[in-house]
Design an enzyme around this catalytic site. Structure first.
Site, short mmCIF file in Angstrom:
data_model
loop_
_atom_site.label_atom_id
_atom_site.label_comp_id
_atom_site.label_asym_id
_atom_site.label_seq_id
_atom_site.Cartn_x
_atom_site.Cartn_y
_atom_site.Cartn_z
N ASN A 234 149.68 -7.35 61.29
CA ASN A 234 148.46 -8.07 61.70
C ASN A 234 148.72 -9.57 61.66
OD1 ASN A 234 147.71 -9.13 58.96
ND2 ASN A 234 147.63 -6.94 58.52
N ASP A 302 145.94 -0.84 57.06
CA ASP A 302 145.20 0.34 56.61
C ASP A 302 146.02 1.61 56.79
OD1 ASP A 302 142.85 -0.92 55.76
OD2 ASP A 302 142.25 -1.24 57.84
N LYS A 312 166.25 3.81 66.89
CA LYS A 312 165.28 3.24 67.82
C LYS A 312 164.77 4.36 68.75
CE LYS A 312 164.68 -0.20 71.35
NZ LYS A 312 165.32 -1.03 72.35
N PRO A 329 147.75 3.43 50.62
CA PRO A 329 146.96 3.38 49.37
C PRO A 329 146.09 2.12 49.37
CG PRO A 329 149.27 2.79 48.97
CD PRO A 329 149.18 3.28 50.39
N ASP A 330 144.88 2.22 48.83
CA ASP A 330 144.04 1.03 48.68
C ASP A 330 144.43 0.38 47.33
OD1 ASP A 330 141.98 -0.83 48.08
OD2 ASP A 330 140.74 0.15 49.60
N ILE A 331 145.18 -0.70 47.41
CA ILE A 331 145.76 -1.30 46.20
C ILE A 331 144.65 -1.89 45.31
CG2 ILE A 331 147.47 -2.96 45.35
CD1 ILE A 331 148.69 -2.83 48.25
N PHE A 348 139.15 -9.60 48.80
CA PHE A 348 138.76 -10.35 49.98
C PHE A 348 138.21 -9.37 51.01
CE2 PHE A 348 140.02 -14.92 50.43
CZ PHE A 348 140.24 -15.14 49.09
O1 C5P Z 1 139.02 -2.34 52.99
P1 C5P Z 1 139.40 -3.73 53.36
O2 C5P Z 1 140.76 -3.82 54.01
O3 C5P Z 1 138.36 -4.48 54.13
O4 C5P Z 1 139.49 -4.49 51.94
C1 C5P Z 1 139.97 -5.76 51.80
C2 C5P Z 1 140.37 -6.02 50.38
O5 C5P Z 1 141.05 -4.91 49.84
C3 C5P Z 1 141.34 -7.18 50.27
O6 C5P Z 1 141.17 -7.75 49.00
C4 C5P Z 1 142.69 -6.47 50.38
O7 C5P Z 1 143.73 -7.24 49.80
C5 C5P Z 1 142.43 -5.19 49.65
N1 C5P Z 1 143.18 -4.04 50.16
C6 C5P Z 1 144.14 -3.45 49.39
N2 C5P Z 1 144.81 -2.35 49.84
C7 C5P Z 1 144.52 -1.81 51.03
C8 C5P Z 1 143.54 -2.39 51.85
C9 C5P Z 1 142.88 -3.52 51.38
O8 C5P Z 1 144.41 -3.94 48.28
N3 C5P Z 1 145.18 -0.76 51.46
#
Ligand code: C5P
Length: 419
Positions: A234, A302, A312, A329-331, A348
């Site tokens: 991104n 995401d 390739k 994973p959502d960190i 954020f």
């Molecule tokens: O769900 P979203 O991407 O809008 O959330 C944004 C927040 O979550 C930011 O603080 C981002 O650094 C964190 N985040 C994360 N891991 C992910 C997606 C988002 O830590 N996979």
């Protein structure tokens, strides 16, 4: 221009010592004065005569000079400077500094000083990577010493890797930044690449409110490979996260910055860990714990490709097979439920509409303490300014559109008040 600033330059014994001559020239050119201290091993590489001629000041080499002690005691020598710069900082000098050893003039001054210290390491790559050196760097950063990351490249010893002295111009930028707080008339053009634009968040003589705290910051995008040449990414530039890391270091914190692929210099005093993918970022975050405060600024992808091709992927003249994605994973959410959850966890959120409503929902969903919601409806991503709302459990604060370094300074001040 900062004409009244005075630099005490401590020159250690490494091949990079010859570059101190160029640094002295740049310091003088910027209107500052410089006084040199040469270690015994430094004198094997440069002579006191060269340094005296370039600095137009006497060069100090020993603790045991009756003449020097009568004219200016070593404590005074360490205190009259606006900034002490150790360049090159050898592995040995860094180890002594970390251990509080004071067995010569340079190390005694470093122990006696109450001004800011910038260490500029230069050494062989194996010495730099050695756990003992890395431990010492961590200790020094913890103690509030600003440690510049060394450059990568060919070394005098014939090896390749991290350990080269940064270019004198880059060191000069850090010197400007660390001496700039009381000098708003600074030549900003020389400071453009610094995440805080040359203005520290906290003046050198001010109480540093995050001293003793460990701040973890994630920044930049992540890059999710599809095959060896293609990836999903991104537009995140990392500028806001790097500015927050720099402001936290200025506030006295030990800062670990976990950065995706970005083209930004590491802020002084910050321990940077470069990663590429979301999974690598998650591992690095967990390894960096415990932290008192975590600010998750990274624009984590995401999704990642379900499978990554080792070769390739070739065009075959027909439509390619659809790309199958897996959720990353959502960190941030993972950190909220971690056994070692930071005391203050900040996320954020990039929003384009209904900012407060969406960000408040995210605060609950991710179980963090604050959400910094950016209005990304304009050119915020990759841009120089940011328009943010701070959402806490008490409500929402709306900040005017500000340069990213100013957002960072204000956020760190708010963190310091909270902690
Ligand atoms: O769900 P979203 O991407 O809008 O959330 C944004 C927040 O979550 C930011 O603080 C981002 O650094 C964190 N985040 C994360 N891991 C992910 C997606 C988002 O830590 N996979």
């Amino acid at each position: 221009m900062a004409s009244s600033k005075h630099i005490l330059l401590i020159i250690g014994g490494g091949i990079a010592a010859y570059k101190a001559s160029e640094l002295i020239r740049l310091i003088k050119k910027s209107g500052m004065t410089v006084r040199c201290v040469l270690t015994e091993s430094g004198a094997q590489f440069v002579t006191p005569m060269t340094l005296a001629a370039l600095s137009e000041n006497e060069v100090h080499t020993t603790l045991w000079s009756l003449k020097d002690e009568a004219e200016m005691g070593h404590i005074q020598l360490s205190r009259e400077a606006d900034l002490v710069v150790v360049c090159p900082a050898t592995a040995n000098l860094l180890a002594k500094m970390a251990g509080g050893v004071a067995d010569d003039l340079a190390t005694t001054l470093l122990l006696a000083t109450d001004t800011r210290v910038l260490a500029v390491p230069a050494m062989n790559v194996r010495m730099w990577e050695h756990p003992a050196t890395q431990r010492n760097i961590e200790q020094l950063t913890n103690d509030g010493i600003f440690v510049m990351p060394p450059g990568m490249g060919d070394m005098a010893c014939g090896e390749y890797g991290a350990g080269r002295l940064p270019e004198p111009e880059t060191i000069m930028t850090e010197i400007h930044r660390l001496t700039a707080s009381s000098d708003a008339s600074h030549d900003q053009s020389e400071l453009g690449s610094n995440p805080l634009d040359g203005q520290p968040a906290f003046a050198p003589d001010q109480h540093r409110p995050l001293h003793g705290k460990h701040v973890l910051v994630t920044a930049g995008p992540t890059r999710e490979p599809i095959d060896p040449v293609r990836y999903i990414a991104n537009r995140s530039s990392g500028r806001q996260g790097f500015a927050i890391a720099a402001a936290a270091a200025d506030a006295g914190a030990r800062v670990t910055l976990i950065a995706g692929p970005v083209h930004l210099p590491t802020p002084a005093g910050v321990m940077r860990i470069d990663i590429e993918t979301a999974v690598e970022m998650e591992t690095a975050v967990h390894e960096a714990l415990p932290a008192d405060i975590a600010v998750m600024v990274a624009a984590v992808a995401d999704w990642r490709a379900d499978t990554t091709s080792g070769q390739k992927i070739k065009k075959k003249g027909a439509a390619p097979a659809p790309l199958k994605l897996t959720e990353n994973p959502d960190i941030l959410a993972g950190l909220a439920t971690h056994d070692n959850r930071p005391e203050l966890l900040i996320g954020f959120a990039a929003e384009t509409e209904n900012i407060v409503e969406h960000a408040t929902a995210k605060l609950g969903r991710k179980a963090c303490d604050w959400i910094v919601a950016n209005d990304v409806s304009g050119d915020v991503m990759g841009g120089a300014e940011n328009s943010v709302h701070i959402i806490t459990r008490e409500g929402a604060e709306i900040w005017e559109r500000l340069p990213k370094p100013e957002v960072a300074r204000r956020l760190v001040k708010k963190i310091a008040e909270e902690i």
